[in-house]
Design an enzyme around this catalytic site. Structure first.
Site, short mmCIF file in Angstrom:
data_model
loop_
_atom_site.label_atom_id
_atom_site.label_comp_id
_atom_site.label_asym_id
_atom_site.label_seq_id
_atom_site.Cartn_x
_atom_site.Cartn_y
_atom_site.Cartn_z
N LYS A 180 0.85 -1.19 0.00
CA LYS A 180 0.00 0.00 0.00
C LYS A 180 0.89 1.24 0.00
CE LYS A 180 -1.74 2.81 2.83
NZ LYS A 180 -1.71 4.03 2.00
N THR A 236 6.53 8.63 12.91
CA THR A 236 6.49 7.96 14.21
C THR A 236 5.07 7.90 14.75
OG1 THR A 236 8.79 8.50 14.68
CG2 THR A 236 7.38 8.10 16.59
N GLU A 256 9.96 1.52 10.37
CA GLU A 256 11.03 2.47 10.04
C GLU A 256 10.41 3.85 10.13
OE1 GLU A 256 13.97 1.53 9.76
OE2 GLU A 256 13.72 -0.62 9.41
N CYS A 289 14.25 10.79 5.86
CA CYS A 289 14.19 10.44 7.27
C CYS A 289 15.55 10.49 7.94
CB CYS A 289 13.59 9.04 7.42
SG CYS A 289 14.49 7.81 6.48
N GLU A 387 10.83 16.55 14.07
CA GLU A 387 11.20 16.27 12.67
C GLU A 387 10.43 17.27 11.80
OE1 GLU A 387 9.63 12.73 10.65
OE2 GLU A 387 11.67 12.31 10.03
#
Ligand code: NAD
Length: 483
Positions: A180, A236, A256, A289, A387
């Site tokens: 997906k 996350t 990940e 990332c 982030e």
């Protein structure tokens, strides 16, 4: 672009109810076509096909055949390399210059690694003869078997490589899969499905590809008891939700997730030579990332390091990703742009803005954000902790190596880091103390098919790539017979 199709049980088709959703080129803000908006019925059919194929065919046991299929897949990807390049530029705004490296060209041959592993992996290990804990001897064999049906859920920032890494490893291990892709990048996922259907002998049901506009599609996959494993790359926050959903069926998760990695410049580093490496944080508009988005400069050379970084940032310009000289393209969509701009506004309150800080006036169309540099940033500032996922670098001064390690580790993330020093031993000593899954010293690159990649702390769970990443797709069975 031609209409994208789902791949379900070997058939390239539209969503069961015919629904589609538009896909927008982030550089032009114009539609590049529509993709199927798969619903519950399609997800159900994809899971059923993957389950049936795993349970009722020889796919999971035929290592040679899987290696053959993976080599066909590699060749199919090479045959469509230019098509895939256009897809990456148009659907994700990946600068074409970057597609000549790890966004496309250099990852295709990585499929060979998994083709080789399919046959060379030690699936069966005979244990040495030794008394068991029960005081009797027995012959023990440890088998590694494919875990079963894998749901692979991917983000938009690095779409093709992640789709390929996840599928190739799962197939090599003998699993079946449902891929997906993210709603913003349906084309590289559906192109992969089409290549599998048209250019390989991979049997119907082994790979299924479903695209959809809403998170609901992913939720259906992660909640289904017929799915044995979820391999997820993304934020996350979503990773935590997936882990919670997986708990209901005790489904294995490999996650990940995000990062806020430190680039540690030790006080003996050759600063002028590092300008390009430091500015590389803006490649693909900072949507990576593992990019090193916190620059740690020694206080003793802070002004010199900042001046070099400022000059490097001032020379960067956003541009059309199809221009071969551009490395800073658009960000993915208006929501991402606005999120980045609001974090930049926060940064203006808590640190010193040195370069950029808004939308580039010279790019009125497209989701662009200026390369932005903040100095004198506190390690605890919001812009040093969150982030941002845009072309934004924060510069933090430190006192000595110990202080640099402490600041680098002061993060809920632990994905990656970089260390620079002509004294490799000193750089290694710093690297060993970092709580991160990867560290690059003096510009060395860790990304390779055979090298495990993943995060400490909230950057993830489990590993992708390498033998460790392959083992995520395997179950372990110990068999004892008398003797
Ligand atoms: P995201 O978490 O928003 O979405 C990722 C995928 O999850 C998409 O396919 C999305 O549709 C799906 N999804 C969303 N909600 C879901 C749910 N409740 N259940 C199941 N699936 C769901 O991430 P993104 O915005 O697409 O990508 C950017 C993020 O990905 C960044 O945080 C970045 O750091 C991270 N990332 C990590 C790595 C890594 O290897 N560690 C690599 C690339 C990107």
């Amino acid at each position: 672009m031609p209409m994208a199709h789902l791949l379900i049980n070997g058939v390239l088709r539209e969503a069961a109810d015919g629904r589609t959703f538009p896909n927008v080129n982030p550089a032009t803000e114009e539609s590049i076509g529509v993709a199927p908006d798969a619903g519950r019925e399609d997800a159900d059919a994809a899971i059923a096909a993957a389950r049936h194929t795993f349970d009722n065919t020889t796919w999971s046991q035929d290592h040679q055949f899987r290696a053959h299929c993976l080599r066909q897949l590699r060749d199919g990807l090479y045959a469509e390399q230019e098509n895939l390049r256009q897809i990456l530029v148009q659907e994700a705004g990946v600068p074409v210059a970057l597609t000549h490296s790890i966004w496309l060209d250099t990852i295709l041959d990585a499929v060979s690694y998994w083709a080789d592993l399919a046959t060379s992996y030690p699936y069966e290990v005979q244990m040495s003869s030794r008394a068991t804990l029960a005081g009797v001897t027995s012959q023990r064999t440890v088998l590694r078997e494919p875990i079963g049906v894998v749901a692979a859920i991917t983000p938009w920032n690095y779409p093709l490589p992640l789709n390929v890494f996840k599928l190739a490893a799962a197939l090599a291990a003998g699993c079946t899969a449902i891929l997906k892709p993210a709603p913003d990048t349906p084309w590289s996922g559906t192109a992969l499905g089409r290549i599998i259907a048209e250019r390989t002998d991979i049997p119907a049901g082994v790979v299924n590809v479903v695209t959809g506009a809403a998170p609901r599609l992913g939720e259906v996959l992660v909640q289904d008891p017929r799915v044995d494993m979820i391999t997820f790359t993304g934020s996350t926050g979503v990773g935590k939700r997936i882990m919670a959903a997986a708990a209901d069926n005790v489904t294995r998760v490999c996650l990940e997730l995000g990062g806020k990695s430190a680039n540690i410049i030790l006080d003996d580093a050759d600063l002028p030579s590092l300008a390009a490496q430091i500015a590389g944080v803006c490649a693909h508009a900072g949507q990576g990332c593992a990019l090193t988005t916190r620059l740690l400069l020694p206080r003793s050379r802070y002004d010199e390091g900042l001046a070099i970084t400022q000059a490097a940032f001032e020379s960067l310009r956003c541009g059309d990703p199809s221009d071969p000289d551009v490395i800073v393209g658009p960000v993915m969509n208006a929501t991402q742009r606005d999120r980045i701009l609001s974090l930049i506004d926060k940064g203006k309150q808590e640190a010193r803005l040195v370069v950029g800080g808004g939308r580039p006036g010279y790019m009125p169309v497209g989701f662009y954000v200026e390369p932005t540099l903040f100095a004198d940033v506190s390690p605890d500032a919001v812009i040093a902790q969150e982030e941002i996922f845009g072309p934004v670098l924060v510069v933090i001064p430190y006192d000595n190596d110990e202080d640099a390690v402490r600041i680098a580790n002061n993060s809920v993330f632990g994905l990656s880091a970089a260390v620079h020093s002509p004294d490799t031993g000193r750089a290694l000593s710093v690297a060993r103390r970092l709580r991160t899954g990867t560290v690059g010293i003096n510009g060395a690159v860790w990304l390779a098919a055979d090298t495990p990649f993943g995060g400490y702390k909230q950057s993830g769970l489990g590993r992708e790539l390498g033998a460790d990443g392959f083992a995520e797709f395997l179950e372990t069975k110990s068999i004892a017979v008398p003797g």
